[in-house]
Design a protein around this motif. Structure first.
Motif, short mmCIF file in Angstrom:
data_model
loop_
_atom_site.label_atom_id
_atom_site.label_comp_id
_atom_site.label_asym_id
_atom_site.label_seq_id
_atom_site.Cartn_x
_atom_site.Cartn_y
_atom_site.Cartn_z
N ASP A 5 1.14 -0.32 -1.07
CA ASP A 5 2.34 0.13 -1.78
C ASP A 5 2.28 1.62 -2.09
O ASP A 5 3.28 2.22 -2.49
CB ASP A 5 2.51 -0.65 -3.08
N GLN A 6 1.11 2.25 -1.86
CA GLN A 6 0.94 3.66 -2.18
C GLN A 6 0.91 4.55 -0.94
O GLN A 6 0.58 5.73 -1.03
CB GLN A 6 -0.35 3.86 -2.98
N GLU A 21 2.19 5.70 7.87
CA GLU A 21 0.74 5.48 7.71
C GLU A 21 0.40 4.00 7.90
O GLU A 21 -0.65 3.67 8.48
CB GLU A 21 0.30 5.95 6.32
N LEU A 22 1.30 3.12 7.46
CA LEU A 22 1.07 1.69 7.63
C LEU A 22 1.08 1.31 9.12
O LEU A 22 0.30 0.46 9.56
CB LEU A 22 2.14 0.90 6.88
N GLU A 23 1.94 1.96 9.90
CA GLU A 23 2.00 1.68 11.33
C GLU A 23 0.72 2.12 12.03
O GLU A 23 0.28 1.49 13.00
CB GLU A 23 3.22 2.38 11.94
N ILE A 24 0.11 3.20 11.54
CA ILE A 24 -1.17 3.66 12.11
C ILE A 24 -2.27 2.65 11.80
O ILE A 24 -3.07 2.28 12.67
CB ILE A 24 -1.53 5.05 11.55
N LEU A 25 -2.29 2.16 10.55
CA LEU A 25 -3.30 1.17 10.15
C LEU A 25 -3.13 -0.13 10.93
O LEU A 25 -4.09 -0.86 11.16
CB LEU A 25 -3.20 0.90 8.65
N ASP A 26 -1.90 -0.40 11.34
CA ASP A 26 -1.60 -1.64 12.04
C ASP A 26 -2.30 -1.74 13.40
O ASP A 26 -2.38 -2.82 13.99
CB ASP A 26 -0.09 -1.77 12.22
#
Length: 354
Positions: free
Chosen positions: A251-252, A257-262
């Motif tokens: 949530d932060q 960035e979430l797509e990279i972590l995915d």
């Protein structure tokens, strides 16, 4: 202890200075074997001392499977335990809030899964820093590991934690090496392979074996194994277990960035505080544990779908089922009627599903 630590550091420094090529493979293999022996020696004093895992770490194994939460301090392990199990584990904004092992239980799809909130480890835990030895020793008893990462901190933390666990003989998301090592009384080292080897040759194998004072053995490779694989087989104390990377506090971070972590393998994004995707994490835990539910059917009655018997992926025979209910059941066992399987194979002990 300090002498062993210094020897480990000296070998690691020498390995870092040595270039990796065919000419140095023999030397590096010898150094890796020495390093593995020293790490084992580092763990022996605590085992011989009789002190056990340490206060707060000796948690009785219960339920159908055990899952451990591992990570650096203040990444949200305690919050995850609280949200998933309802068990209280102190949460605060400072590091090292959790100082002992806190257990909780998740009831999911009929299975009772024990979840352990382990204290945060620090870099160098595998060498005894902090309470790393007790934490990782408890992690070795788990059926699955959840490495909890902080989404707002460097993703390099993932590799640091993997290194600490690997130093303690835990192999994450790997299968045991497909090679055969058999000691014998005479005949020297017999090294054969069914594939082309790019990492190991006879001289490197002999050097590794000589470090363990083994001069007579048959070694057969069925894939392109490395010196680390051979050392793992010789040591014989490695633990191979599935691992999930729970990236917390999503949530932060931004959607980009979430797509990279995915793109990370074995990854599950969560927000423990806001309870985002906790169901997705439980689904992944169930998938990685690879448990099987067996429903019993009393004669003349409908199957009992409320209380299944849970079997692990490695023990799925009728014999295992009987022992799960009661050890004496096998003495009176004659046959079993099984429904809902793809194929049936009749064995001396009854049916085995495949």
């Amino acid at each position: 202890m300090s002498t062993v630590m210094q020897k480990i550091k000296d070998i690691e420094d020498e390995m870092a200075r040595t270039q990796k090529n065919k000419a140095t493979a023999h030397h590096l293999g010898l150094l890796k074997a020495k390093l593995a022996k020293l790490r084992r020696e580092l763990l022996e004093p605590s085992a011989k001392g009789g002190g056990g895992a340490g206060q707060g770490f000796d948690v009785t194994k219960s339920g159908d499977a055990r899952v451990g939460l591992v990570g650096f301090p203040s990444v949200g392990k305690s919050t995850l335990l609280n949200k998933l199990t309802g068990t209280f584990s102190e949460v605060a904004s400072y590091e090292f809030t959790t100082l002992t092992c806190i257990p909780g239980v998740i009831v999911y799809r009929g299975a009772k899964i024990q979840l352990l909130d382990l204290p945060g480890i620090i870099e160098g835990a595998k060498d005894g820093k902090g309470r790393g030895r007790q934490v990782i020793s408890t992690a070795r008893t788990c059926n699955c590991i959840i490495i909890v990462l902080d989404a707002i901190k460097p993703i390099t933390h993932k590799r640091l934690i993997e290194k600490e666990l690997e130093g303690f003989g835990i192999r994450l998301n790997k299968e045991p090496p497909n090679l055969t090592f058999r000691k014998k009384d005479k005949g020297g080292i017999n090294f054969t392979s069914t594939v082309t080897n790019t990492h190991l040759d006879l001289d490197t194998v002999k050097a590794i074996c000589s470090e363990y004072r083994m001069h007579n053995a048959d070694i057969t490779l069925r894939y392109d194994a490395t010196a680390d694989d051979l050392i793992d087989v010789i040591e014989g104390s490695r633990i191979y277990m599935p691992c999930i990377y729970a990236v917390n506090k999503i949530d932060q971070i931004t959607l980009e960035e979430l797509e990279i972590l995915d793109k990370l393998p074995h990854y599950c994004p969560v927000s423990a505080h806001l309870e985002w995707n906790l169901d997705g994490l439980l689904d992944k835990v169930w998938e990685y544990l690879n448990l099987t539910r067996i429903y019993t059917k009393p004669k003349g009655m409908n199957p009992d779908y409320e209380d299944p018997v849970i079997l692990s992926s490695k023990k799925r025979t009728v014999e295992d089922f009987c022992e799960r209910i009661h050890k004496d059941m096998l003495k009176q066992f004659k046959y079993a009627l099984v429904w809902g399987v793809k194929r049936e194979t009749q064995t001396a002990k009854g049916w085995q599903g495949t």
